[in-house]
Structures are given as C-alpha cells and as structure tokens.
Design a protein around this motif. Sequence first.
Motif, PDB file in Angstrom:
ATOM      1  N   UNK A 197       0.842  -1.203   0.000  1.00 49.11           N
ATOM      2  CA  UNK A 197       0.000   0.000   0.000  1.00 49.11           C
ATOM      3  C   UNK A 197       0.874   1.249   0.000  1.00 49.11           C
ATOM      4  N   UNK A 198       1.886   1.263   0.850  1.00 44.97           N
ATOM      5  CA  UNK A 198       2.781   2.421   0.912  1.00 44.97           C
ATOM      6  C   UNK A 198       3.536   2.623  -0.397  1.00 44.97           C
ATOM      7  N   UNK A 199       3.968   1.534  -1.019  1.00 38.32           N
ATOM      8  CA  UNK A 199       4.634   1.635  -2.324  1.00 38.32           C
ATOM      9  C   UNK A 199       3.682   2.204  -3.371  1.00 38.32           C
ATOM     10  N   UNK A 200       2.449   1.730  -3.330  1.00 36.44           N
ATOM     11  CA  UNK A 200       1.452   2.221  -4.288  1.00 36.44           C
ATOM     12  C   UNK A 200       1.187   3.703  -4.089  1.00 36.44           C
ATOM     13  N   UNK A 243       3.244   5.916  -2.821  1.00 32.29           N
ATOM     14  CA  UNK A 243       4.429   6.636  -3.296  1.00 32.29           C
ATOM     15  C   UNK A 243       4.401   6.776  -4.818  1.00 32.29           C
ATOM     16  N   UNK A 244       4.072   5.696  -5.506  1.00 35.54           N
ATOM     17  CA  UNK A 244       3.998   5.727  -6.969  1.00 35.54           C
ATOM     18  C   UNK A 244       2.884   6.645  -7.437  1.00 35.54           C
ATOM     19  N   UNK A 245       1.773   6.601  -6.745  1.00 31.13           N
ATOM     20  CA  UNK A 245       0.637   7.436  -7.106  1.00 31.13           C
ATOM     21  C   UNK A 245       0.954   8.918  -6.936  1.00 31.13           C
ATOM     22  N   UNK A 246       1.804   9.223  -5.972  1.00 33.48           N
ATOM     23  CA  UNK A 246       2.155  10.627  -5.754  1.00 33.48           C
ATOM     24  C   UNK A 246       2.920  11.214  -6.942  1.00 33.48           C
ATOM     25  N   UNK A 247       3.481  10.368  -7.785  1.00 28.96           N
ATOM     26  CA  UNK A 247       4.223  10.829  -8.957  1.00 28.96           C
ATOM     27  C   UNK A 247       3.316  11.112 -10.150  1.00 28.96           C
ATOM     28  N   UNK A 248       2.079  10.653 -10.069  1.00 27.22           N
ATOM     29  CA  UNK A 248       1.123  10.837 -11.161  1.00 27.22           C
ATOM     30  C   UNK A 248       0.473  12.210 -11.041  1.00 27.22           C
ATOM     31  N   UNK A 249       0.386  12.893 -12.184  1.00 27.32           N
ATOM     32  CA  UNK A 249      -0.265  14.202 -12.184  1.00 27.32           C
ATOM     33  C   UNK A 249      -1.769  14.037 -12.384  1.00 27.32           C
ATOM     34  N   UNK A 270      -6.310  12.509  -8.382  1.00 23.68           N
ATOM     35  CA  UNK A 270      -6.129  11.125  -7.931  1.00 23.68           C
ATOM     36  C   UNK A 270      -7.102  10.770  -6.807  1.00 23.68           C
ATOM     37  N   UNK A 271      -8.050  11.629  -6.554  1.00 20.94           N
ATOM     38  CA  UNK A 271      -8.959  11.453  -5.429  1.00 20.94           C
ATOM     39  C   UNK A 271      -9.641  10.089  -5.433  1.00 20.94           C
ATOM     40  N   UNK A 272     -10.196   9.710  -6.589  1.00 24.64           N
ATOM     41  CA  UNK A 272     -10.917   8.429  -6.665  1.00 24.64           C
ATOM     42  C   UNK A 272      -9.975   7.240  -6.515  1.00 24.64           C
ATOM     43  N   UNK A 273      -8.786   7.338  -7.086  1.00 25.61           N
ATOM     44  CA  UNK A 273      -7.814   6.252  -6.938  1.00 25.61           C
ATOM     45  C   UNK A 273      -7.386   6.089  -5.486  1.00 25.61           C
ATOM     46  N   UNK A 274      -7.155   7.188  -4.819  1.00 34.65           N
ATOM     47  CA  UNK A 274      -6.753   7.136  -3.408  1.00 34.65           C
ATOM     48  C   UNK A 274      -7.884   6.576  -2.559  1.00 34.65           C
ATOM     49  N   UNK A 275      -9.104   7.010  -2.834  1.00 34.47           N
ATOM     50  CA  UNK A 275     -10.267   6.495  -2.104  1.00 34.47           C
ATOM     51  C   UNK A 275     -10.409   4.992  -2.312  1.00 34.47           C
ATOM     52  N   UNK A 276     -10.250   4.552  -3.562  1.00 32.79           N
ATOM     53  CA  UNK A 276     -10.354   3.134  -3.882  1.00 32.79           C
ATOM     54  C   UNK A 276      -9.261   2.327  -3.178  1.00 32.79           C
TER      55      UNK A 276
END
Length: 75
Positions: free
Chosen positions: A46-49, A51-57, A60-66
């Motif tokens: 989860x933490x790796x995901x 971190x990777x998600x933080x690099x995406x512009x 990302x609200x729905x992805x983070x919620x999911x």
Amino acid sequence: KNTKMELVNLYTFKNTDDISKVERVKEIYELLKIPSLTNNLIDTYYNKAMESLSLVEGDKTELIRFAKMLKSREN
C-alpha cells in the motif's frame, strides 16, 4: 515439517468434516502468524502504491479512495 504435512492432509483428505478442517487451518495460520505477516505485506505494498501514485499528475482522489477502501476491507 509436521505443520506442512498436516496442512497437506487437511487439504487432500475428504474424510474430515469441512468445519473441523477450516477450524484447524485457522489455528495453524494463527500459530504461524500468517495474519500478521499478511497485514505487514499489505501495508508495504500500500505504501509503495501511494508513493507511486504521488508521482502521477492530475486528480487522484478516486484512486486514493479506492486504494484506502481495498486496504481497509476485512477479507
């Protein structure tokens, strides 16, 4: 080795009732601390995901919620 053999037997023999099998497998999993090990791996991935998600512009609200929903579910 004894535990491994017992698990193999529980999964292969048909003469033990299902409820007893499930209870014994759960006992073995607890003895081996499988739930704790699994939760540690879930946290790591989860933490790796995140971190990777933080690099995406972008939004990302729905992805983070999911991701949070997946992490918090019981089974």
